[in-house]
Design an enzyme around this catalytic site. Sequence first.
Site, PDB file in Angstrom:
ATOM      1  N   TYR A 135     -11.235  54.129  -1.939  1.00 20.00           N
ATOM      2  CA  TYR A 135     -10.458  52.888  -1.918  1.00 20.00           C
ATOM      3  C   TYR A 135     -10.186  52.492  -3.360  1.00 20.00           C
ATOM      4  O   TYR A 135     -11.061  51.994  -4.063  1.00 20.00           O
ATOM      5  CB  TYR A 135     -11.254  51.815  -1.174  1.00 20.00           C
ATOM      6  N   LYS A 163      -7.289  55.266   0.148  1.00 19.62           N
ATOM      7  CA  LYS A 163      -6.574  54.031   0.437  1.00 19.62           C
ATOM      8  C   LYS A 163      -6.053  53.581  -0.912  1.00 19.62           C
ATOM      9  O   LYS A 163      -6.811  53.148  -1.792  1.00 19.62           O
ATOM     10  CB  LYS A 163      -7.474  52.964   1.052  1.00 19.62           C
TER      11      LYS A 163
END
Length: 296
Positions: A135, A163
């Site tokens: 992320y 992400k």
Amino acid sequence: MTSLHGLFVPLITPFTADGALDPAGLERHAHAVLDRGATGLVALGTTGEPSALTGAERARVLDICASVCADRGAPLIAGTGGNATAESVRAIAELARPVAAVLAVVPYYVRPSEDGVIAHFTQLAAISPAPLLVYDVPHRTGRPLSGSTLIRLANTPNIVGFKHAVGGIDAASVELMAAQTSATVLSGDDRFASALLALGAHGAIPAAANIAPRAYADLIEAWHAGDVTRARAIGNSLDALAAALFAEPNPTVIKAVLAERGQISSAAVRLPMLPASRAATEAALVASEAATITRV
């Protein structure tokens, strides 16, 4: 390995009016977004306020989401880990539920070197019982990553992808997509999801999909089908919604809209979050209505 392409909704965590966890509300909402086009779910992402939950509450949220996904045959991504490598290793190793992927944030606040970030994720990937999604959200972490570092991470065993939420389409974004690695790239920036999909992203994890899952599912489908005219139209129609939902700290406005619609019982959040203002809520309700009724 389960495909991580498509729309993954980072679920809000509903609370009752007195601030308690609302398990029934979470289960209903999880089913609702799957009914309306989501490929899978993200439990305990930023939008789920995991830092405001107790350990027991986080476990309960994960149990509920895992049960819904098992019932629906949908993949579940679990957010876990933090900015200390040893603690992140422990948290990931102790995941009690099987998941399709683990979402682990770039170490925040301490701002390690990029080599330190590589070392951190190499250790996490080595012990993770599921493939790892990195992320990358420098707005929250204070640690931007270069394109070369992203490509190194993409080639690390058991790291399945990203992400990608860097606040725009920057040089690192272009370099990552141009490298054409085997990594899955999921947009984490609602307002830039359409642009990253145009570059070849495999899907998205947009907070606004708590409100308009069908529209975001259609956006991803259109880009993947090569229907550029339709994809652009959907992306442009969703921009006002994304802007309105992030006018105040996430997920306060999202919760307010869901509560106004009767989709959750309360818009409650926990300090240091404050409830969304009436003005922000009303603006988002107008934008959400436009986004969900638009047909392109």
